[in-house]
Design a protein around this motif. Structure first.
Motif, PDB file in Angstrom:
ATOM      1  N   PRO A 163      34.509  89.695  15.043  1.00 49.61           N
ATOM      2  CA  PRO A 163      33.132  89.694  14.566  1.00 49.61           C
ATOM      3  C   PRO A 163      33.011  90.605  13.347  1.00 49.61           C
ATOM      4  CG  PRO A 163      33.289  90.745  16.726  1.00 49.61           C
ATOM      5  CD  PRO A 163      34.637  90.236  16.376  1.00 49.61           C
ATOM      6  N   VAL A 164      32.254  90.172  12.362  1.00 48.47           N
ATOM      7  CA  VAL A 164      32.082  90.926  11.126  1.00 48.47           C
ATOM      8  C   VAL A 164      30.640  91.401  11.043  1.00 48.47           C
ATOM      9  CG1 VAL A 164      32.213  90.820   8.609  1.00 48.47           C
ATOM     10  CG2 VAL A 164      33.864  89.565   9.995  1.00 48.47           C
ATOM     11  N   TYR A 165      30.479  92.711  10.817  1.00 45.05           N
ATOM     12  CA  TYR A 165      29.159  93.306  10.679  1.00 45.05           C
ATOM     13  C   TYR A 165      29.000  93.843   9.268  1.00 45.05           C
ATOM     14  CZ  TYR A 165      29.222  93.137  15.749  1.00 45.05           C
ATOM     15  OH  TYR A 165      29.296  92.710  17.035  1.00 45.05           O
ATOM     16  N   ARG A 181      30.018  95.264  -5.970  1.00 46.53           N
ATOM     17  CA  ARG A 181      29.774  94.347  -7.078  1.00 46.53           C
ATOM     18  C   ARG A 181      31.083  93.925  -7.725  1.00 46.53           C
ATOM     19  NH1 ARG A 181      24.391  96.297 -10.159  1.00 46.53           N
ATOM     20  NH2 ARG A 181      23.333  97.098  -8.334  1.00 46.53           N
ATOM     21  N   ARG A 182      31.242  92.668  -7.927  1.00 45.88           N
ATOM     22  CA  ARG A 182      32.377  92.072  -8.643  1.00 45.88           C
ATOM     23  C   ARG A 182      33.740  92.372  -8.030  1.00 45.88           C
ATOM     24  NH1 ARG A 182      30.076  94.589 -13.577  1.00 45.88           N
ATOM     25  NH2 ARG A 182      28.277  93.332 -14.072  1.00 45.88           N
ATOM     26  N   ARG A 183      33.776  92.846  -6.829  1.00 42.05           N
ATOM     27  CA  ARG A 183      35.047  93.100  -6.146  1.00 42.05           C
ATOM     28  C   ARG A 183      34.928  92.671  -4.691  1.00 42.05           C
ATOM     29  NH1 ARG A 183      36.706  99.188  -7.379  1.00 42.05           N
ATOM     30  NH2 ARG A 183      34.467  99.538  -7.459  1.00 42.05           N
ATOM     31  N   GLU A 184      36.060  92.582  -4.027  1.00 38.94           N
ATOM     32  CA  GLU A 184      36.020  92.232  -2.619  1.00 38.94           C
ATOM     33  C   GLU A 184      35.403  93.389  -1.838  1.00 38.94           C
ATOM     34  OE1 GLU A 184      39.780  94.234  -3.616  1.00 38.94           O
ATOM     35  OE2 GLU A 184      38.898  92.403  -4.367  1.00 38.94           O
ATOM     36  N   PRO A 185      34.813  93.115  -0.686  1.00 34.86           N
ATOM     37  CA  PRO A 185      34.137  94.180   0.063  1.00 34.86           C
ATOM     38  C   PRO A 185      35.134  95.171   0.675  1.00 34.86           C
ATOM     39  CG  PRO A 185      34.115  92.134   1.301  1.00 34.86           C
ATOM     40  CD  PRO A 185      34.676  91.813  -0.051  1.00 34.86           C
ATOM     41  N   LEU A 186      34.672  96.401   0.880  1.00 36.34           N
ATOM     42  CA  LEU A 186      35.461  97.391   1.600  1.00 36.34           C
ATOM     43  C   LEU A 186      35.425  97.030   3.082  1.00 36.34           C
ATOM     44  CD1 LEU A 186      34.321 100.732  -0.050  1.00 36.34           C
ATOM     45  CD2 LEU A 186      36.501  99.569  -0.318  1.00 36.34           C
ATOM     46  N   VAL A 187      36.552  97.168   3.751  1.00 39.56           N
ATOM     47  CA  VAL A 187      36.654  96.764   5.149  1.00 39.56           C
ATOM     48  C   VAL A 187      37.026  97.973   5.996  1.00 39.56           C
ATOM     49  CG1 VAL A 187      37.922  95.321   6.774  1.00 39.56           C
ATOM     50  CG2 VAL A 187      37.302  94.429   4.539  1.00 39.56           C
ATOM     51  N   GLN A 241      34.937  94.179  12.765  1.00 38.67           N
ATOM     52  CA  GLN A 241      35.216  94.535  11.379  1.00 38.67           C
ATOM     53  C   GLN A 241      33.887  94.843  10.689  1.00 38.67           C
ATOM     54  OE1 GLN A 241      38.051  91.950   9.532  1.00 38.67           O
ATOM     55  NE2 GLN A 241      36.939  92.007   7.605  1.00 38.67           N
ATOM     56  N   LEU A 242      33.895  95.877   9.880  1.00 38.03           N
ATOM     57  CA  LEU A 242      32.714  96.278   9.141  1.00 38.03           C
ATOM     58  C   LEU A 242      32.980  96.040   7.662  1.00 38.03           C
ATOM     59  CD1 LEU A 242      29.980  97.839   9.566  1.00 38.03           C
ATOM     60  CD2 LEU A 242      31.249  99.869   8.941  1.00 38.03           C
ATOM     61  N   GLU A 243      32.047  95.398   6.969  1.00 44.59           N
ATOM     62  CA  GLU A 243      32.234  95.115   5.547  1.00 44.59           C
ATOM     63  C   GLU A 243      31.118  95.753   4.734  1.00 44.59           C
ATOM     64  OE1 GLU A 243      32.623  90.983   4.728  1.00 44.59           O
ATOM     65  OE2 GLU A 243      34.662  90.917   5.502  1.00 44.59           O
ATOM     66  N   ARG A 244      31.533  96.458   3.689  1.00 44.74           N
ATOM     67  CA  ARG A 244      30.588  97.049   2.751  1.00 44.74           C
ATOM     68  C   ARG A 244      30.703  96.297   1.438  1.00 44.74           C
ATOM     69  NH1 ARG A 244      31.180 102.443  -0.503  1.00 44.74           N
ATOM     70  NH2 ARG A 244      29.127 102.538  -1.427  1.00 44.74           N
TER      71      ARG A 244
END
Length: 120
Positions: free
Chosen positions: A5-7, A43-49, A37-40
């Motif tokens: 699950p992604v939050y 901008r213009r980049r893949e999210p921090l995980v 998994q937590l995603e932050r």
């Protein structure tokens, strides 16, 4: 293989924590699998995980034994000791220099000879 699950950032439910949050609570994952998994977003980049673990299945942190403490102190002393002048500098010697800043900035003629270059 099941998907996690992604939050979104700051929207994870209670009962899940990152490794740092577990450590702040005096816990460790203890061999459990990643629960979510937590995603932050950025901008213009893949999210921090960040990976989340269940707090109720976490184990207490193992206590520091005297032998592990002594080994850690010896390892840190070795990182602070300059290989050229053999002095404990009070800071970790930069790996990029390979010696303390004082030895790096001193002309080579005034430095003591290295241990492997000495005549026995």
């Amino acid at each position: 293989m099941s998907t996690l699950p992604v939050y979104r950032w700051r929207l994870a439910p209670d009962g899940l924590a990152t490794r740092r949050q577990l450590r702040a609570l005096g816990l460790r994952p203890g061999g459990q699998d990643v629960a979510a998994q937590l995603e932050r977003p950025r901008r213009r980049r893949e999210p921090l995980v960040a990976y989340l673990y269940r707090v109720d299945r976490a184990c207490p942190v193992r206590p520091m034994t005297p032998a592990r403490g002594a080994a850690l102190a010896a390892a840190m002393a070795a990182r602070r000791t300059c290989p050229v002048c053999r002095q404990d500098r009070g800071y970790c010697i930069p790996r990029s220099l390979g010696m303390c800043v004082t030895c790096h900035d001193t002309p080579a003629a005034s430095l003591p000879p290295l241990e492997e270059n000495r005549v026995r």
